[in-house]
Design an enzyme around this catalytic site. Structure first.
Site, PDB file in Angstrom:
ATOM      1  N   ALA A 130     -20.753 -39.030  25.361  1.00  0.00           N
ATOM      2  CA  ALA A 130     -21.421 -40.384  24.834  1.00  0.00           C
ATOM      3  C   ALA A 130     -20.632 -41.105  23.547  1.00  0.00           C
ATOM      4  O   ALA A 130     -20.239 -42.277  23.638  1.00  0.00           O
ATOM      5  CB  ALA A 130     -22.952 -40.040  24.446  1.00  0.00           C
TER       6      ALA A 130
ATOM      7  N   ARG B 296     -13.767 -31.411  29.829  1.00  0.00           N
ATOM      8  CA  ARG B 296     -14.007 -30.012  30.451  1.00  0.00           C
ATOM      9  C   ARG B 296     -13.859 -30.089  31.843  1.00  0.00           C
ATOM     10  O   ARG B 296     -13.338 -28.676  32.152  1.00  0.00           O
ATOM     11  CB  ARG B 296     -15.938 -29.716  30.071  1.00  0.00           C
TER      12      ARG B 296
ATOM     13  N   GLU C 146     -17.614 -38.583   8.791  1.00  0.00           N
ATOM     14  CA  GLU C 146     -18.478 -39.406   8.560  1.00  0.00           C
ATOM     15  C   GLU C 146     -19.757 -39.478   9.730  1.00  0.00           C
ATOM     16  O   GLU C 146     -20.968 -39.656   9.485  1.00  0.00           O
ATOM     17  CB  GLU C 146     -18.286 -40.844   8.291  1.00  0.00           C
TER      18      GLU C 146
ATOM     19  N   ILE D  93     -24.076 -44.970   9.808  1.00  0.00           N
ATOM     20  CA  ILE D  93     -24.388 -45.259   8.397  1.00  0.00           C
ATOM     21  C   ILE D  93     -23.223 -44.676   7.439  1.00  0.00           C
ATOM     22  O   ILE D  93     -23.130 -43.455   7.565  1.00  0.00           O
ATOM     23  CB  ILE D  93     -25.897 -44.799   7.876  1.00  0.00           C
TER      24      ILE D  93
ATOM     25  N   LYS E  40     -27.616 -31.348   9.345  1.00  0.00           N
ATOM     26  CA  LYS E  40     -27.117 -32.458   8.355  1.00  0.00           C
ATOM     27  C   LYS E  40     -27.748 -32.437   6.956  1.00  0.00           C
ATOM     28  O   LYS E  40     -26.903 -32.816   6.205  1.00  0.00           O
ATOM     29  CB  LYS E  40     -27.743 -33.836   9.055  1.00  0.00           C
TER      30      LYS E  40
HETATM   31  N1  LIG Z   1     -24.487 -38.659  20.481  1.00  0.00           N
HETATM   32  C1  LIG Z   1     -24.556 -39.008  19.233  1.00  0.00           C
HETATM   33  O1  LIG Z   1     -25.502 -39.967  18.795  1.00  0.00           O
HETATM   34  C2  LIG Z   1     -24.119 -38.317  17.946  1.00  0.00           C
HETATM   35  C3  LIG Z   1     -23.328 -37.261  18.413  1.00  0.00           C
HETATM   36  N2  LIG Z   1     -22.973 -36.669  17.260  1.00  0.00           N
HETATM   37  C4  LIG Z   1     -21.914 -35.441  17.468  1.00  0.00           C
HETATM   38  O2  LIG Z   1     -20.959 -35.719  18.375  1.00  0.00           O
HETATM   39  C5  LIG Z   1     -20.449 -34.787  19.263  1.00  0.00           C
HETATM   40  C6  LIG Z   1     -20.494 -35.118  20.566  1.00  0.00           C
HETATM   41  O3  LIG Z   1     -21.680 -35.724  20.908  1.00  0.00           O
HETATM   42  P1  LIG Z   1     -22.062 -36.564  22.269  1.00  0.00           P
HETATM   43  O4  LIG Z   1     -20.787 -37.447  22.716  1.00  0.00           O
HETATM   44  O5  LIG Z   1     -23.115 -37.097  22.270  1.00  0.00           O
HETATM   45  O6  LIG Z   1     -22.098 -35.388  23.337  1.00  0.00           O
HETATM   46  P2  LIG Z   1     -21.590 -35.271  24.732  1.00  0.00           P
HETATM   47  O7  LIG Z   1     -22.315 -34.189  25.551  1.00  0.00           O
HETATM   48  O8  LIG Z   1     -22.342 -36.685  25.517  1.00  0.00           O
HETATM   49  O9  LIG Z   1     -20.133 -35.113  24.946  1.00  0.00           O
HETATM   50  C7  LIG Z   1     -19.341 -34.031  24.654  1.00  0.00           C
HETATM   51  C8  LIG Z   1     -18.319 -33.971  25.726  1.00  0.00           C
HETATM   52  O10 LIG Z   1     -17.484 -32.772  25.572  1.00  0.00           O
HETATM   53  C9  LIG Z   1     -17.260 -32.048  26.681  1.00  0.00           C
HETATM   54  N3  LIG Z   1     -16.660 -30.838  26.598  1.00  0.00           N
HETATM   55  C10 LIG Z   1     -17.547 -29.707  26.445  1.00  0.00           C
HETATM   56  N4  LIG Z   1     -16.634 -28.631  26.392  1.00  0.00           N
HETATM   57  C11 LIG Z   1     -15.299 -29.137  26.614  1.00  0.00           C
HETATM   58  C12 LIG Z   1     -14.171 -28.690  26.402  1.00  0.00           C
HETATM   59  N5  LIG Z   1     -13.913 -27.060  26.174  1.00  0.00           N
HETATM   60  N6  LIG Z   1     -12.858 -29.270  26.282  1.00  0.00           N
HETATM   61  C13 LIG Z   1     -12.960 -30.694  26.508  1.00  0.00           C
HETATM   62  N7  LIG Z   1     -14.310 -31.016  26.425  1.00  0.00           N
HETATM   63  C14 LIG Z   1     -15.443 -30.422  26.501  1.00  0.00           C
HETATM   64  C15 LIG Z   1     -18.524 -32.394  27.482  1.00  0.00           C
HETATM   65  O11 LIG Z   1     -18.011 -32.259  28.947  1.00  0.00           O
HETATM   66  C16 LIG Z   1     -18.857 -33.776  27.175  1.00  0.00           C
HETATM   67  O12 LIG Z   1     -18.378 -34.823  27.911  1.00  0.00           O
HETATM   68  C17 LIG Z   1     -21.383 -33.563  18.853  1.00  0.00           C
HETATM   69  O13 LIG Z   1     -20.914 -32.807  17.865  1.00  0.00           O
HETATM   70  C18 LIG Z   1     -22.624 -34.282  18.594  1.00  0.00           C
HETATM   71  O14 LIG Z   1     -23.462 -33.340  17.626  1.00  0.00           O
HETATM   72  C19 LIG Z   1     -22.671 -36.946  16.115  1.00  0.00           C
HETATM   73  C20 LIG Z   1     -23.403 -38.261  15.870  1.00  0.00           C
HETATM   74  C21 LIG Z   1     -24.186 -38.964  16.587  1.00  0.00           C
HETATM   75  N1  LIG Z   2     -28.998 -35.913  18.254  1.00  0.00           N
HETATM   76  C1  LIG Z   2     -28.692 -36.747  17.022  1.00  0.00           C
HETATM   77  C2  LIG Z   2     -27.348 -37.275  17.266  1.00  0.00           C
HETATM   78  C3  LIG Z   2     -26.878 -38.007  16.020  1.00  0.00           C
HETATM   79  O1  LIG Z   2     -26.552 -37.183  15.125  1.00  0.00           O
HETATM   80  C4  LIG Z   2     -29.682 -37.355  16.712  1.00  0.00           C
HETATM   81  O2  LIG Z   2     -30.862 -37.631  17.424  1.00  0.00           O
HETATM   82  O3  LIG Z   2     -29.745 -37.853  15.482  1.00  0.00           O
HETATM   83 NA    NA Z   3     -22.394 -41.617   8.987  1.00  0.00          NA
END
Ligand SMILES: NC(=O)C1=CN([C@@H]2O[C@H](COP(=O)(O)OP(=O)(O)OC[C@H]3O[C@@H](n4cnc5c(N)ncnc54)[C@H](O)[C@@H]3O)[C@@H](O)[C@H]2O)C=CC1
Ligand SMILES: N[C@@H](CC=O)C(=O)O
Ligand code: NA
Length: 428
Positions: free
Chosen positions: A14, A46, A131, A138, A207
């Protein structure tokens, strides 16, 4: 023009896919702002072979060997948006020790073992920016770690999880069911890979640990944070809150204590509908920071979702890119205060306790007696009868959490108390 800033992206979900899109769309502006072009030299995923033709990059950039990519000599900056503790920690420690700057949104890792990342950054003379890890788009961590460094922060309070705010807002506004609202939040890219992290409060607790560490110059870890999620919040609680002119929000509250320590907690709470946090709907986040000289500051915006989070990542990339070009690095971690983190039992707050009791003479007096025996003062009591049974709703004055816990434990033992239907904290 200086040589390009070469970036390795770990994760293309995402957030990662939006980072790729923005890097492409804003290439010229980023070049002008940094003073050098940004070159994406590899993307770790992945699974190989998935159709990613919608992304504006050449297919040969994708690799399943994240560690190999991090170790490449031509990588200057590593952006990690995979999540989880391992293997992310190994990749990032490797990068930082080798002098490669890191940008991450991985709050779980930062709250579990941010110390290892900060130590590796100091060792390698590299930047560590995060950030995106708290409150998505934010700008919150930069103000805490830079703008407010001349002040003394006393309290940080807010809504820092978009998924649970989305669910609670839906339950409050439309009476939507928990599972249905969670499904929608997941489809919109707000939820963690395992949404238990959201609904059980682990994400907000991580957080809270990051915010408290920055606000109080102290290493606070997820394990130091008192945590309750929203899975026990029922439609009846939401209705009861409404009847009191309140709504229910999952709050993060970190503050200094009278004896010079800090307390950090995450739990659902009833708050008055007139409070600014009550109006924070959907996946939005809002955080109040109180500082001695600055007074109260409020930060509000999109706390979750691919594009908003990618915005924070790119802001960090500009800062890191500029630092590299100037041959400097950001100030290192500030944890000199090393304050004690107090347990939840010592925290004082108000409570809303809902009991199902037998409707007979003396019950109300006995219940009141249990509260009094633990020195928990009652503010209001409401009783509604249902045949031989009654529902008692008690709101207390401020009391220590340990006293309320002891009160509830004793109430559960009484034969005329059929059930302790819910216990919710009341804030503001
Ligand atoms: N989605 C959100 O609103 C927010 C997410 N985050 C953080 O950002 C990070 C990513 O979140 P998202 O994009 O939502 O998660 P996601 O699950 O959509 O994306 C993570 C990606 O990493 C890949 N992945 C898993 N293991 C892997 C590996 N060994 N090598 C390479 N790729 C691998 C997965 O296949 C997936 O496509 C997390 O740490 C999450 O906590 C932080 C703030 C907001
Ligand atoms: N899963 C988290 C993503 C952002 O940090 C949330 O819902 O706030
Ligand atoms: Na922020």
């Amino acid at each position: 023009m200086a040589d390009s800033v070469k970036v390795a992206l770990l994760g293309c979900g995402a957030v990662g896919s939006e980072v790729v899109r923005l890097l492409h769309e804003q290439a010229d502006d980023l070049t002008a702002r940094i003073g050098a072009p940004v070159e994406l030299v590899g993307i770790a995923v992945r699974r190989a072979g998935r159709d990613r033709s919608d992304l504006p990059v050449k297919p040969d950039l994708f690799t399943t060997d994240a560690l190999g990519l991090v170790k490449r000599d031509d990588v200057d900056v590593v952006i990690e948006v995979v999540g989880g503790i391992e293997p992310a920690r190994t990749w990032l420690v490797e990068a930082l020790r080798a002098g490669k700057s890191v940008i991450t949104g991985n709050k779980a890792l930062l709250a579990e073992d941010g110390g290892s990342l900060h130590d590796a950054a100091a060792e390698g003379g590299a930047d560590l920016y995060y950030e995106a890890s708290v409150a998505g788009a934010i700008p919150l961590l930069r103000p805490l770690r830079e703008s407010l460094h001349g002040d003394r922060i006393t309290q940080v309070t807010g809504i820092v999880n978009g998924t649970t705010n989305f669910i609670l807002s839906a339950m409050d506004a439309t009476g939507a069911g928990f599972s249905e609202a969670l499904e929608e939040a997941t489809a919109l890219g707000y939820a963690e890979a395992d949404p238990t992290a959201d609904v059980e409060g682990f994400d907000a607790a991580a957080k809270a640990a990051i915010l408290a560490s920055l606000a109080f110059h102290t290493r606070v870890r997820a394990a130091d944070v008192y945590r309750e999620g929203i899975t026990e919040v029922s439609a009846a609680d939401v209705a009861s809150a409404k009847a009191m002119g309140c709504t229910i929000k999952l709050l993060c509250i970190a503050g200094r204590t009278a004896d010079g320590g800090v307390s950090v907690r995450v739990h659902p709470a009833m708050i008055p509908r007139t409070h600014p946090l009550a109006g924070v709907g959907e996946a939005f986040n809002a955080v109040f920071v109180e500082a001695e000289a600055a007074g109260q500051l409020m930060f509000y915006g999109r706390g979750a979702g691919g594009a908003p989070t990618a915005s924070a990542v790119l802001g960090d990339l500009v800062a890191v890119g500029r630092n590299r070009l100037a041959g400097v690095r950001a100030a290192s971690e500030s944890a000199y205060a090393d304050l004690a983190v107090h347990p939840m039992g010592e925290v004082r707050t108000r409570y809303h306790v809902s009991l199902d009791v037998a409707d007979r003479a003396g019950v109300l007096a006995s219940v009141a007696g249990v509260f009094a025996s633990h020195d928990v003062s009652i503010a209001t009591v409401n009783q509604s009868g249902r045949g031989a049974e009654a529902s008692l709703v008690i709101v207390t004055h401020s009391a220590p959490d340990s006293a309320l816990a002891a009160t509830v434990a004793e109430l559960r033992q009484l034969d005329f108390v059929r059930a302790v239907a819910s216990v919710l904290r009341v804030e503001f």
